[in-house]
Design an enzyme around this catalytic site. Structure first.
Site, mmCIF file in Angstrom:
data_model
loop_
_atom_site.group_PDB
_atom_site.id
_atom_site.type_symbol
_atom_site.label_atom_id
_atom_site.label_comp_id
_atom_site.label_asym_id
_atom_site.label_seq_id
_atom_site.Cartn_x
_atom_site.Cartn_y
_atom_site.Cartn_z
ATOM 1 N N PHE A 163 53.307 59.576 71.323
ATOM 2 C CA PHE A 163 52.322 58.863 70.518
ATOM 3 C C PHE A 163 52.943 57.562 70.011
ATOM 4 C CE2 PHE A 163 50.452 57.970 66.302
ATOM 5 C CZ PHE A 163 49.110 57.829 66.661
ATOM 6 N N GLU A 180 61.439 50.518 61.570
ATOM 7 C CA GLU A 180 59.978 50.620 61.518
ATOM 8 C C GLU A 180 59.544 51.974 60.960
ATOM 9 O OE1 GLU A 180 59.570 47.656 65.377
ATOM 10 O OE2 GLU A 180 59.393 49.834 65.620
ATOM 11 N N SER A 223 63.380 50.606 65.969
ATOM 12 C CA SER A 223 62.522 51.776 65.747
ATOM 13 C C SER A 223 62.874 52.476 64.435
ATOM 14 C CB SER A 223 62.653 52.758 66.912
ATOM 15 O OG SER A 223 62.045 52.230 68.072
ATOM 16 N N ALA A 252 51.801 51.099 65.844
ATOM 17 C CA ALA A 252 52.550 50.089 65.082
ATOM 18 C C ALA A 252 52.638 50.571 63.640
ATOM 19 C CB ALA A 252 51.863 48.739 65.173
ATOM 20 N N VAL A 253 53.710 51.284 63.324
ATOM 21 C CA VAL A 253 53.776 51.978 62.048
ATOM 22 C C VAL A 253 53.786 51.007 60.873
ATOM 23 C CG1 VAL A 253 54.871 54.042 62.990
ATOM 24 C CG2 VAL A 253 56.292 52.140 62.227
ATOM 25 N N HIS A 289 59.346 54.974 74.465
ATOM 26 C CA HIS A 289 59.225 55.029 73.003
ATOM 27 C C HIS A 289 59.586 56.415 72.491
ATOM 28 C CE1 HIS A 289 57.321 51.202 71.649
ATOM 29 N NE2 HIS A 289 57.201 51.068 72.947
ATOM 30 N N PRO A 290 60.174 56.497 71.309
ATOM 31 C CA PRO A 290 60.529 57.796 70.737
ATOM 32 C C PRO A 290 59.326 58.464 70.067
ATOM 33 C CG PRO A 290 61.139 56.066 69.215
ATOM 34 C CD PRO A 290 60.589 55.379 70.452
#
Length: 469
Positions: free
Chosen positions: A421, A389, A386, A424-425, A369-370
């Site tokens: 980090f 999101e 991503s 789920a934005v 994940h970024p």
């Protein structure tokens, strides 16, 4: 690859609004089974007498013999029960499940059905058991049932119900291609589509509980009052659900030799009066319901994940867990079926793989994940999912102060836990994300790995909802 053909999800927690005519709260569908003259009997070329659905408790077939009592019970249905029910149901739309050989022996009754405007659907060639019947024999009997039905009634049947069916029945009916609906199912309170026999086939499910057949089975109704109470309770429950915005369909199954008996007919009359006393009730034939459903809810024609080959499945879902197509590869090999052809279904399969993976594999997913609003975002090197999101949460439009705070938190978090980090934005705004960042920095590593994994699964769920609806 394993595939499980049964659909254990159906319409799910929020069934579609059927949009019944007149905004009806419930559709009531009455079936009159006409089987008398089509039952097992050596006169009909069968090996033994009938033993099913009669007044004779514990009846058994009599090989090579006629059974006078059994025959006369069935004759009552044709001679007396049919006419009592015909008078009682006059003016109501009714679907007849007509056994073709029985209809051929009942010219007066067929004429009365047609005069009443009733739908006459097919109930097979003979009222016999099909469980162990060879497929080609069942196919041939189905073809002969349609031919004889058209000859006797004047038109081919648009609906099919075998009743004493085999595992091949529904597929064979779909392959035949001429049925607006098949009723050999008890799986729902609403019609539904299945893909079988090379086509989308509408199923309008039937019932064995709101059915007078329970007068003829050990755990069934002992009196007309029990039957009436059950019919009324079923109606009241579905009517209340319809009033709350979730209309359904009530099927009522009748047999001439059972409900046509005087004491039971009286109970049926009271139940009908109860239903007629409510507004917003659509009495309809099964064909009317099928045609309405086909107009309002046609088959979608969308790709079914459980039917995809491996490459197509991975292409569709390999990016749901960030840069981790191996999850989709392993999920495709699970026991998938129609119940996985939804966002939640695919998510359940993918999540199972993620949860059962090794710790290092799960950490690999986390590390894939970024950072939030990090260097990849600035360089526009995020995956499409991503990027969308993060943009939805406004992370692509930070003030200098916000960007500095995210950079500081990212560095502290990655330094402590060894992976970016993850949150789920789409569930949060910028302030909520920053608050979660600060709160989770206080976790120990075990707790944070567990929380990050939960967030990964939530991100996957949201992506699948967007992709599959």
């Amino acid at each position: 690859m394993q595939r499980y053909p049964r659909d254990m999800t159906g319409h799910g927690p929020t069934p579609p609004d059927p949009r019944w005519p007149g905004a009806a709260r419930v559709a009531v569908q009455i079936v009159l089974n006409y089987e008398e003259g089509g039952e097992n009997c050596i006169l009909h070329g069968d090996a033994a007498s009938e033993a099913f659905l009669s007044e004779i408790s514990g009846a058994e077939p009599w090989p090579g013999e006629r059974h006078w009592n059994m025959e006369s019970i069935y004759e009552y249905g044709a001679r007396a029960g049919f006419w009592r029910l015909h008078r009682m149901l006059a003016g109501l739309p009714v679907t007849v499940f007509g056994v073709a050989t029985a209809l051929a022996r009942a010219p007066e009754q067929v004429a009365a059905m047609k005069d009443a405007g009733w739908e006459i659907a097919s109930h097979g060639l003979k009222w016999i058991e099909h469980r162990a019947m060879p497929e080609e024999e069942e196919r041939a009997q189905m073809a002969e049932a349609i031919r004889l039905h058209a000859e006797v009634v004047g038109a081919r049947p648009r609906g099919w119900y075998t009743g004493r069916s085999s595992m091949n029945t529904v597929r064979l009916a779909a392959e035949e291609g001429g049925f607006a609906y098949v009723a050999d199912s008890y799986a729902d309170d609403l019609p539904y589509w299945i893909r079988t026999g090379g086509r989308d086939q509408l199923v309008v499910p039937y019932t064995l509980d709101v059915n007078d057949m329970r007068f003829a089975v050990p755990a069934g109704f002992g009196s007309g009052a029990e039957f009436e109470r059950h019919v009324r309770d079923a109606f009241d429950t579905l009517y209340a659900e319809g009033s709350a915005g979730a209309p359904k369909m009530l099927s009522i199954g009748l047999h001439c030799r059972l409900a046509g008996r005087p004491g039971r007919a009286a109970a049926l009359a009271r139940a009908l009066d109860h239903m007629r006393g409510h507004d917003g009730v659509w009495f309809a034939t099964r064909l009317q319901i099928a045609e309405h459903w086909a107009r309002e809810h046609p088959p979608t024609g969308r790709a079914r994940p459980s039917e995809m080959d491996r490459d197509a499945f991975v292409a569709a879902f390999g990016g749901i867990f960030e840069h981790s197509p191996w999850i989709a590869e392993r999920a495709w090999a699970l026991e998938l079926g129609p119940t996985h052809d939804t966002a939640r279904g695919v998510h359940a399969a993918l999540a199972r793989v993620f949860r059962s993976a090794s710790e290092e594999e799960r950490l690999g997913v986390l590390r894939a994940h970024p950072d939030l609003a990090g260097r990849l975002a600035a360089a526009r090197r995020l995956t499409e999912a991503s990027a969308a999101e993060q943009a939805a949460a406004g992370l692509d439009a930070l003030t200098d102060a916000e960007r500095e705070k995210f950079t500081s938190f990212n560095a502290a978090y990655t330094g402590k836990f060894g992976f970016p980090f993850i949150i789920a934005v789409r569930d949060h705004d910028k302030a909520g994300i920053l608050a979660a960042f600060e709160r989770r920095l206080a976790n120990d590593r075990e707790a944070e790995v567990a929380e990050a994994c939960r967030q990964v699964e939530r991100i996957a769920e949201l992506r699948l909802r967007e992709a599959l609806g």
